[in-house]
Enzyme design. Structure first.
Site, short mmCIF file in Angstrom:
data_model
loop_
_atom_site.label_atom_id
_atom_site.label_comp_id
_atom_site.label_asym_id
_atom_site.label_seq_id
_atom_site.Cartn_x
_atom_site.Cartn_y
_atom_site.Cartn_z
N ARG A 54 -101.99 55.24 -37.81
CA ARG A 54 -102.56 55.30 -39.15
C ARG A 54 -102.07 54.21 -40.09
NH1 ARG A 54 -103.29 59.89 -37.00
NH2 ARG A 54 -101.26 59.42 -36.16
N THR A 55 -100.75 54.01 -40.14
CA THR A 55 -100.23 53.06 -41.12
C THR A 55 -100.72 51.65 -40.79
OG1 THR A 55 -98.31 54.49 -41.34
CG2 THR A 55 -98.12 52.29 -42.28
N LYS A 83 -86.37 36.84 -28.45
CA LYS A 83 -85.50 35.72 -28.04
C LYS A 83 -84.21 35.73 -28.85
CE LYS A 83 -89.44 32.62 -27.31
NZ LYS A 83 -90.08 31.41 -27.85
N ARG A 104 -92.70 47.47 -40.40
CA ARG A 104 -92.16 48.75 -39.92
C ARG A 104 -91.10 48.43 -38.86
NH1 ARG A 104 -95.35 54.05 -37.78
NH2 ARG A 104 -95.49 54.30 -40.04
N HIS A 132 -90.42 55.83 -46.31
CA HIS A 132 -91.80 55.45 -45.95
C HIS A 132 -92.65 55.54 -47.23
CE1 HIS A 132 -95.44 54.84 -43.85
NE2 HIS A 132 -95.34 55.72 -42.87
C1 NCD Z 1 -95.17 59.14 -39.99
C2 NCD Z 1 -94.11 58.08 -39.71
O1 NCD Z 1 -94.37 57.10 -39.00
O2 NCD Z 1 -93.02 58.26 -40.24
N1 NCD Z 1 -96.45 58.74 -39.61
C3 NCD Z 1 -97.21 57.96 -40.45
O3 NCD Z 1 -96.81 56.90 -40.86
N2 NCD Z 1 -98.40 58.45 -40.81
C4 NCD Z 1 -94.77 60.49 -39.49
C5 NCD Z 1 -94.44 60.66 -38.04
O4 NCD Z 1 -94.46 59.73 -37.23
O5 NCD Z 1 -94.15 61.81 -37.66
#
Ligand code: NCD
Length: 359
Positions: A54-55, A83, A104, A132
């Protein structure tokens, strides 16, 4: 209002900034065509060192719906990180090609470190089990869309409160709103980390802790379910023991308010039974869609920011500044020691208490 140039944690946000971002988001939802070329010629750099659906997809969709391009990776094995390149070098280079960076990482504090070396805005799309903040934007947009406002709510947060980074950022953001009460539902082993509890106390946020998902169900305006974060556990047996502690079924919702919202950042792994999906209170798939619109609003602001040379960062450190094995300072020894604003005894990257202070 000074322009916000990074979104590493909720501390970068203010109520005034949120109100404007959300108003812009509503206009994007109402008139998407007006924004189709709003970021034409701009480029988003998308650096995903950890899995995401999703993100990652919603940032890519958001950028493209604004007419911007996207480049990046979702598997660090294809980059010079494999590397041995430092994060600082990768960021300096990526910033020179792009207008905004979204990152991320499994390492806590990675986005904060990246922001020190970037001349373009940096967005934290999740740093280990820490924060997040753009999931929080998604959550706030969903609540505002469904309820009209975000004040005076009883919010149940259930599952992995220890490693759930979406939970940490959501709680912190809720301090911007009035009359919020939390029911924090988790097994003892998965309770909120100390730095979040300390901050809640400092902000005067109201909460109770409970191990039961059903006890406070009737009071809740929002039920925010979370997945037990398998990837953060050091002990596989402990994960197996805890992973199925809470399973929300439609039967359990019988005593809940008729206008409650059931939310989840997704992905789910059994903690919401499929029979809940047809309940009109289940909004988790809509929530994911609002995530794209609020990220459009964020990118619209960030991609037009002027390029600014980052503050010169020099450091002679040759060992980690923090004892948290998940902290970015464990691998990137050159990072300057910074302290978080929760007190001088905390690492400014991951917010854990310093066990060592010999620098
Ligand atoms: C979450 C995450 O990556 O922290 N997912 C997201 O970004 N929608 C929650 C999860 O992975 O459980």
């Amino acid at each position: 209002m000074t322009p916000v140039r990074k979104l590493v944690s909720v501390a970068d946000m203010s109520r005034q900034w949120w109100d404007r971002l959300y108003a812009q988001c509503c206009d994007i939802i109402a008139r998407p065509d007006t924004y189709a070329a709003a970021c034409s010629g701009k480029l988003l750099a998308s650096m995903f060192y950890e899995p995401s659906t999703r993100t990652n997809f919603s940032f890519q969709a958001a950028a493209q719906r604004l007419g911007a391009g996207v480049f990046g990776f979702s598997d660090p094995l294809g980059t010079s990180a494999s590397k041995g390149e430092t994060l600082a070098d990768t960021i300096r280079m990526t910033a020179s090609y792009s207008d905004t960076i979204v990152i991320r990482s499994p390492q806590e504090g990675a986005a904060a470190a990246a922001a020190l070396y970037s001349e373009v805005p940096v967005i934290n799309a999740g740093d280990g089990g820490h924060f997040h903040p753009t999931q929080t934007l998604t959550d706030l947009a969903t609540i505002a869309q469904k309820r009209g406002n975000i004040d005076n709510l009883c919010i149940g947060i259930c599952g992995d409160l220890k490693y759930g980074r979406t939970v940490h950022s959501l709680i912190e953001a809720m301090a911007m709103f009035k009359g919020i009460r939390f029911c924090l539902i988790s097994p003892q082993e998965l309770q909120l980390p100390e730095y979040i509890l300390e901050q809640m106390k400092a902000q005067g946020q109201q909460y109770i802790e409970s191990e039961s998902l059903t006890d406070c169900m009737a009071e809740l305006d929002i039920l925010y379910m979370t997945r037990v974060q398998r990837e953060r556990f050091h002990d596989a047996a402990q994960y197996r023991r805890l992973k199925d502690v809470y399973i929300l079924t439609s039967k359990m919702l019988e005593g809940a308010k008729s206008d409650m919202q059931i939310m989840h950042p997704l992905p789910r792994y059994g903690e919401i039974a499929i029979d809940v999906d047809d309940d009109p209170r289940a909004v988790y798939f809509e929530q994911a869609r609002y995530g794209m619109f609020i990220r459009m609003s964020l990118l619209l602001d960030f991609m037009h920011q002027p390029r600014l040379a980052p503050r010169p960062v020099t450091s002679a450190l040759t060992q980690p500044t923090c004892g948290n094995p998940a902290c970015i300072t464990q691998s990137d020894f050159y990072l300057p020691k910074i302290t978080s604003n929760l007190g001088i005894d905390r690492c400014g990257y991951c917010d854990k208490k310093f066990p060592i202070l010999e620098f």
